[in-house]
Design a protein around this motif. Structure first.
Motif, PDB file in Angstrom:
ATOM      1  N   GLN A  95       0.830  -1.206   0.000  1.00  0.00           N
ATOM      2  CA  GLN A  95       0.000   0.000   0.000  1.00  0.00           C
ATOM      3  C   GLN A  95       0.866   1.257   0.000  1.00  0.00           C
ATOM      4  O   GLN A  95       0.546   2.244  -0.670  1.00  0.00           O
ATOM      5  N   ASN A  96       1.957   1.230   0.739  1.00  0.00           N
ATOM      6  CA  ASN A  96       2.857   2.392   0.770  1.00  0.00           C
ATOM      7  C   ASN A  96       3.439   2.666  -0.608  1.00  0.00           C
ATOM      8  O   ASN A  96       3.615   3.826  -1.011  1.00  0.00           O
ATOM      9  N   ILE A  97       3.748   1.609  -1.347  1.00  0.00           N
ATOM     10  CA  ILE A  97       4.277   1.768  -2.704  1.00  0.00           C
ATOM     11  C   ILE A  97       3.231   2.411  -3.608  1.00  0.00           C
ATOM     12  O   ILE A  97       3.547   3.307  -4.414  1.00  0.00           O
ATOM     13  N   GLN A  98       1.979   1.965  -3.488  1.00  0.00           N
ATOM     14  CA  GLN A  98       0.904   2.527  -4.323  1.00  0.00           C
ATOM     15  C   GLN A  98       0.690   4.005  -4.022  1.00  0.00           C
ATOM     16  O   GLN A  98       0.505   4.809  -4.940  1.00  0.00           O
ATOM     17  N   VAL A  99       0.735   4.364  -2.751  1.00  0.00           N
ATOM     18  CA  VAL A  99       0.562   5.768  -2.364  1.00  0.00           C
ATOM     19  C   VAL A  99       1.725   6.618  -2.889  1.00  0.00           C
ATOM     20  O   VAL A  99       1.518   7.736  -3.380  1.00  0.00           O
TER      21      VAL A  99
END
Length: 251
Positions: A95-99
């Motif tokens: 999720q951090n990568i997507q954000v």
């Protein structure tokens, strides 16, 4: 200042029996005359006092609104988002990568929006009937989610387009996922969504995330292509929850 209490009786004809117990903050001498247009501070104070005596201390509502109170609340009750199966739930690292990737896209668009000299020369003028579902569907089907299409959209059209895309997700059958082009459009509209968010925009984003969670909950985690099917849904839920700060919807 005197601590004596004075009783002033209201002069309104419909409130003759009402009395109020008050302590006057200022005293106006008897030599001060009431004038239509005050010229001194004392004359102005006297005018205010006289006008105040025409109103009751407590204002009452004479209409009965009780018949409108049924099934009404000062809060909007939202349905809780469907939980993701453990096998399909994204990790916090993912999720951090997507954000982070989404933030880069937003920054790129922001630089273009602040300098119109960087805008595409073939920027399209979008003409869509605001409330026409078929008109929006035709627009999504006949255009690609490129900068030339989305960059010049007004805030109201961005909100309405995202709302229509959420309605299109209602057509996804249980066990299936969002089609590739619809997913592209959703991502493009999210990337162009203005901040700070308006209350209507927040509601639209939350509806989108809940709908994606609902679609995801119907996908069989044992299917071979299940991880690929839930990827766009996980992305949209993640962006709404973590980028647009609707944390209660986060996985």
């Amino acid at each position: 200042m005197s601590s004596n209490k004075y009783i002033y009786k209201a002069t309104r004809s419909n409130d003759d029996d009402a009395e109020t117990l008050v302590s006057p903050c200022f005293h106006v001498g008897p030599e001060v005359q009431l004038k239509e247009v005050p010229t001194t501070g004392e004359e102005y104070l006297l005018k205010v006092i006289k006008e105040r005596q025409n109103y009751s201390t407590i204002t009452k509502c004479n209409k009965d609104y009780s018949k409108f109170s049924k099934n009404q609340s000062c809060f909007i009750e939202e349905t809780k988002p469907a939980k993701a199966p453990d096998k399909l739930k994204p990790t916090i690292e993912w999720q951090n990568i997507q954000v982070a990737d989404f933030s880069d896209v937003r920054m790129y668009l922001s630089r273009i929006q602040t300098k119109k000299t960087l805008w595409p020369s073939d920027l399209k003028k979008i003409s869509v009937e605001h409330d026409s579902l078929n008109g929006w569907k035709q627009f999504f089907n006949t255009n690609e989610p490129t900068l030339t299409c989305v960059l010049g959209l007004k805030h109201t059209l961005l909100d309405r387009g995202l709302e229509i895309l959420t309605e299109i997700l209602e057509e996804v059958k249980p066990g299936f996922t969002v089609d590739y082009k619809t997913g592209q459009w959703i991502y493009a509209f999210l990337a162009c969504t203005r901040q700070p968010l308006l209350s209507d925009t927040i509601s639209i984003l939350r509806n989108l995330a809940r709908k994606c969670a609902e679609i995801r909950s119907c996908i069989n985690p044992e299917e071979e292509d299940a991880p690929f099917a839930v990827t766009p849904l996980n992305i949209f839920i993640c962006l709404v929850a973590r980028y647009f700060r609707q944390y209660d919807l986060a996985d």
